[in-house]
Design a protein around this motif. Structure first.
Motif, mmCIF file in Angstrom:
data_model
loop_
_atom_site.group_PDB
_atom_site.id
_atom_site.type_symbol
_atom_site.label_atom_id
_atom_site.label_comp_id
_atom_site.label_asym_id
_atom_site.label_seq_id
_atom_site.Cartn_x
_atom_site.Cartn_y
_atom_site.Cartn_z
ATOM 1 N N CYS A 1 41.953 30.439 32.624
ATOM 2 C CA CYS A 1 40.628 31.014 32.848
ATOM 3 C C CYS A 1 40.130 31.627 31.549
ATOM 4 C CB CYS A 1 40.706 32.108 33.912
ATOM 5 S SG CYS A 1 41.655 31.669 35.381
ATOM 6 N N LEU A 2 38.869 31.392 31.229
ATOM 7 C CA LEU A 2 38.307 31.992 30.024
ATOM 8 C C LEU A 2 37.568 33.267 30.405
ATOM 9 C CD1 LEU A 2 36.969 28.762 28.291
ATOM 10 C CD2 LEU A 2 39.229 29.782 28.144
ATOM 11 N N LYS A 3 37.551 34.230 29.504
ATOM 12 C CA LYS A 3 36.881 35.502 29.768
ATOM 13 C C LYS A 3 35.448 35.252 30.197
ATOM 14 C CE LYS A 3 39.536 38.729 26.983
ATOM 15 N NZ LYS A 3 40.568 38.157 26.143
ATOM 16 N N PRO A 4 34.906 35.989 31.145
ATOM 17 C CA PRO A 4 35.451 37.190 31.795
ATOM 18 C C PRO A 4 36.364 36.883 32.979
ATOM 19 C CG PRO A 4 33.270 36.793 32.642
ATOM 20 C CD PRO A 4 33.561 35.691 31.647
ATOM 21 N N HIS A 5 36.734 35.618 33.199
ATOM 22 C CA HIS A 5 37.579 35.259 34.337
ATOM 23 C C HIS A 5 39.048 35.581 34.089
ATOM 24 C CE1 HIS A 5 33.965 32.774 34.890
ATOM 25 N NE2 HIS A 5 34.227 32.875 36.177
ATOM 26 N N VAL A 6 39.723 35.959 35.156
ATOM 27 C CA VAL A 6 41.167 36.146 35.127
ATOM 28 C C VAL A 6 41.758 35.296 36.250
ATOM 29 C CG1 VAL A 6 41.096 38.474 34.135
ATOM 30 C CG2 VAL A 6 41.021 38.186 36.628
ATOM 31 N N CYS A 7 43.031 34.949 36.124
ATOM 32 C CA CYS A 7 43.682 34.140 37.151
ATOM 33 C C CYS A 7 44.357 35.074 38.148
ATOM 34 C CB CYS A 7 44.709 33.214 36.518
ATOM 35 S SG CYS A 7 45.531 32.142 37.711
ATOM 36 N N VAL A 8 43.883 35.030 39.376
ATOM 37 C CA VAL A 8 44.473 35.828 40.444
ATOM 38 C C VAL A 8 45.370 34.899 41.248
ATOM 39 C CG1 VAL A 8 44.005 37.203 42.497
ATOM 40 C CG2 VAL A 8 42.483 37.365 40.522
ATOM 41 N N THR A 9 46.659 35.226 41.335
ATOM 42 C CA THR A 9 47.595 34.338 42.014
ATOM 43 C C THR A 9 48.237 35.013 43.213
ATOM 44 O OG1 THR A 9 49.340 35.052 40.503
ATOM 45 C CG2 THR A 9 48.193 33.020 39.945
ATOM 46 N N ASP A 10 48.589 34.189 44.171
ATOM 47 C CA ASP A 10 49.297 34.664 45.350
ATOM 48 C C ASP A 10 50.523 33.771 45.558
ATOM 49 O OD1 ASP A 10 49.774 36.077 47.828
ATOM 50 O OD2 ASP A 10 49.046 34.264 48.837
ATOM 51 N N GLN A 11 51.710 34.356 45.383
ATOM 52 C CA GLN A 11 52.967 33.608 45.465
ATOM 53 C C GLN A 11 53.146 32.948 46.830
ATOM 54 O OE1 GLN A 11 53.102 35.276 42.430
ATOM 55 N NE2 GLN A 11 53.790 33.219 41.918
ATOM 56 N N GLU A 12 52.843 33.683 47.889
ATOM 57 C CA GLU A 12 53.074 33.170 49.240
ATOM 58 C C GLU A 12 52.306 31.897 49.535
ATOM 59 O OE1 GLU A 12 52.995 36.080 52.632
ATOM 60 O OE2 GLU A 12 53.374 37.456 50.959
ATOM 61 N N SER A 13 51.022 31.893 49.208
ATOM 62 C CA SER A 13 50.221 30.704 49.499
ATOM 63 C C SER A 13 50.316 29.685 48.364
ATOM 64 C CB SER A 13 48.760 31.101 49.739
ATOM 65 O OG SER A 13 48.238 31.731 48.585
ATOM 66 N N ASN A 14 51.047 30.045 47.294
ATOM 67 C CA ASN A 14 51.215 29.161 46.143
ATOM 68 C C ASN A 14 49.859 28.706 45.594
ATOM 69 O OD1 ASN A 14 52.562 27.673 44.208
ATOM 70 N ND2 ASN A 14 52.698 25.846 45.491
ATOM 71 N N TRP A 15 48.954 29.665 45.452
ATOM 72 C CA TRP A 15 47.611 29.356 44.971
ATOM 73 C C TRP A 15 47.171 30.411 43.970
ATOM 74 C CZ3 TRP A 15 44.622 25.304 44.851
ATOM 75 C CH2 TRP A 15 43.248 25.450 44.560
ATOM 76 N N GLY A 16 46.341 30.010 43.060
ATOM 77 C CA GLY A 16 45.734 30.937 42.114
ATOM 78 C C GLY A 16 44.324 30.468 41.854
ATOM 79 N N GLN A 17 43.439 31.419 41.579
ATOM 80 C CA GLN A 17 42.052 31.049 41.325
ATOM 81 C C GLN A 17 41.460 31.927 40.235
ATOM 82 O OE1 GLN A 17 40.235 29.988 45.117
ATOM 83 N NE2 GLN A 17 38.266 30.542 44.241
ATOM 84 N N CYS A 18 40.606 31.348 39.419
ATOM 85 C CA CYS A 18 39.918 32.120 38.379
ATOM 86 C C CYS A 18 38.827 32.954 39.046
ATOM 87 C CB CYS A 18 39.281 31.194 37.353
ATOM 88 S SG CYS A 18 40.475 30.216 36.407
ATOM 89 N N VAL A 19 38.851 34.232 38.749
ATOM 90 C CA VAL A 19 37.899 35.163 39.334
ATOM 91 C C VAL A 19 37.250 35.959 38.207
ATOM 92 C CG1 VAL A 19 37.775 37.309 40.678
ATOM 93 C CG2 VAL A 19 39.108 35.381 41.535
ATOM 94 N N SER A 20 35.944 36.153 38.297
ATOM 95 C CA SER A 20 35.256 36.982 37.312
ATOM 96 C C SER A 20 35.159 38.393 37.858
ATOM 97 C CB SER A 20 33.859 36.447 37.029
ATOM 98 O OG SER A 20 33.149 37.395 36.255
ATOM 99 N N CYS A 21 35.835 39.317 37.183
ATOM 100 C CA CYS A 21 35.825 40.705 37.641
ATOM 101 C C CYS A 21 34.436 41.320 37.519
ATOM 102 C CB CYS A 21 36.840 41.526 36.847
ATOM 103 S SG CYS A 21 38.554 41.093 37.228
ATOM 104 N N SER A 22 33.620 40.789 36.627
ATOM 105 C CA SER A 22 32.321 41.420 36.365
ATOM 106 C C SER A 22 31.147 40.721 37.046
ATOM 107 C CB SER A 22 32.079 41.469 34.855
ATOM 108 O OG SER A 22 32.133 40.161 34.332
ATOM 109 N N SER A 23 31.427 39.655 37.822
ATOM 110 C CA SER A 23 30.332 38.900 38.428
ATOM 111 C C SER A 23 29.846 39.551 39.721
ATOM 112 C CB SER A 23 30.777 37.470 38.705
ATOM 113 O OG SER A 23 29.880 36.840 39.593
#
Length: 132
Positions: free
Chosen positions: A80-102
């Protein structure tokens, strides 16, 4: 078959028999140089086409086009490029780029994340997903 699109049939834009990309497209090269393809890096085109790429080519496209590929799996912040960060969840084995400032994300889209991922995103971004 005839007229069917087959990834291997498309000429490579990198390597020994490379063909230059058409005007307005950029050559995306897999990290080991074994595969390449032309891609339009403009936002409206990138968003649609990046989702169809496999992990290796998607990672290459993100860094060649300098754009985050939304609504696809990320493994860590390098995806993920700024301002996005990769939020991951081990249980569901998924991660998604999320913009903290959007504002748009936190008002509308955050509800599309499943609950464990939404919790992780809220913690990571110090934000709260507002009720619709």
């Amino acid at each position: 078959g005839e007229g069917q699109w087959d990834g291997s049939a498309r000429p490579q834009c990198y390597g020994p028999n490379a063909k230059a990309c058409p005007l307005g497209e950029t050559c995306i090269v897999k990290y080991d140089g074994t595969f390449s393809q032309c891609m339009d890096c403009r936002a409206d085109h990138f968003d649609k086409s990046c989702q169809k790429l496999d992990d290796y080519m998607r990672y290459a496209a993100i860094h060649t086009c300098k754009r985050t590929c939304l609504d696809t799996k990320c493994y860590n912040d390098h995806w993920c490029l700024k301002p996005h960060v990769c939020v991951t969840d081990q249980e569901s084995n998924w991660g998604q780029c999320v913009s903290c400032s959007s504002k748009k994300f936190w008002h509308n889209s955050c509800w599309s994340l499943d609950k464990p991922l939404r919790r992780k995103a809220q913690t990571r971004c110090h934000k709260h997903c507002r009720h619709r």
